[in-house]
Design a protein around this motif. Sequence first.
Motif, PDB file in Angstrom:
ATOM      1  N   GLU A 176     -40.477  20.908  78.198  1.00 24.16           N
ATOM      2  CA  GLU A 176     -40.963  21.259  79.655  1.00 24.16           C
ATOM      3  C   GLU A 176     -39.994  20.790  80.722  1.00 24.16           C
ATOM      4  O   GLU A 176     -39.581  21.354  81.538  1.00 24.16           O
ATOM      5  CB  GLU A 176     -42.498  20.771  79.673  1.00 24.16           C
ATOM      6  N   ARG A 177     -39.337  19.537  80.411  1.00 23.66           N
ATOM      7  CA  ARG A 177     -38.459  18.981  81.148  1.00 23.66           C
ATOM      8  C   ARG A 177     -37.244  19.891  81.327  1.00 23.66           C
ATOM      9  O   ARG A 177     -36.872  20.285  82.368  1.00 23.66           O
ATOM     10  CB  ARG A 177     -37.970  17.826  80.757  1.00 23.66           C
ATOM     11  N   ASP A 178     -36.617  20.457  80.141  1.00 21.11           N
ATOM     12  CA  ASP A 178     -35.611  21.306  80.231  1.00 21.11           C
ATOM     13  C   ASP A 178     -35.998  22.638  80.908  1.00 21.11           C
ATOM     14  O   ASP A 178     -35.169  23.153  81.860  1.00 21.11           O
ATOM     15  CB  ASP A 178     -35.270  21.911  78.631  1.00 21.11           C
ATOM     16  N   ARG A 179     -37.054  23.147  80.917  1.00 19.85           N
ATOM     17  CA  ARG A 179     -37.607  24.402  81.816  1.00 19.85           C
ATOM     18  C   ARG A 179     -37.761  23.825  83.056  1.00 19.85           C
ATOM     19  O   ARG A 179     -37.030  24.891  84.017  1.00 19.85           O
ATOM     20  CB  ARG A 179     -39.077  24.495  81.445  1.00 19.85           C
ATOM     21  N   ILE A 180     -38.051  22.856  83.570  1.00 23.14           N
ATOM     22  CA  ILE A 180     -38.143  22.275  84.884  1.00 23.14           C
ATOM     23  C   ILE A 180     -36.708  22.124  85.671  1.00 23.14           C
ATOM     24  O   ILE A 180     -36.220  22.519  86.462  1.00 23.14           O
ATOM     25  CB  ILE A 180     -39.027  21.042  85.084  1.00 23.14           C
TER      26      ILE A 180
END
Length: 252
Positions: A89-93
């Motif tokens: 999720e962090r990478d997507r954000i």
Amino acid sequence: MEWTIQELATRAGITSRTLRHYDRVGLLAPSRVGANGYRYYDAGAVARLQRILLMRRLGMGLPAIAAVLAEEVDTCDGLRAHITTLEEERDRIDRQLRSVRHTLDALQAGMEPRMDVMLAGFNDHYKDEVISRWGERAFQVSNDWWHGKTLDQQRAWKQAAEDLVAAWVEAAKAGVSPTSEQAQSLAARHIRWLSQIPGTPTAEGDRECSIEMVKGLGDMYVDDPRFADMYDDAAGAAFVRDALQAYARTRM
């Protein structure tokens, strides 16, 4: 250590009513209930609440959360799975933030806001081909590398790519042999260009996979009409293929 229901609710940013509801539906029971009726929660209960709140933030309903927790044998395994999910999720954000920053840079530079062109990842248009030939990691690493560039860096990279293509087209139109020194010099330049892209075998120094990749690229340049257009026509694409494959056979 233990915390009262009020203390835990305050720290977690929820209400004590929510915690009592979690108890009623079997998600989170207090560690103990005092003689005075107060509910107390220990570190294990707090860790369980952390996981519940994480799953709620990911959009999961309470029945689904209950099913996940009921199926788990080891709490640490569950926490590791959540760490993986949060990292994704962090990478997507992070990717979204980079895209929005690029959009802002383009608008401030007075550029026509065609973000489909400016923000496309290096391999986005060929994602399926990249993944099928070299795997998901190769696509993701190179795509993240591209999105990590500033707008000026993207422009410079695209210009270098266009210059390389123009040199190939010029050589093909001149009628030089794919095995000539001129063509082989272009092939070496092409492979140096590929080696700058993280995730590719050439960037990682894998000789055998690099040879396979270069030969595969040559075939793709001929088989895919998009590349025939890039190299002016089918003959131009075939010239690039033959030069690259000759280089791979004799000089890699």
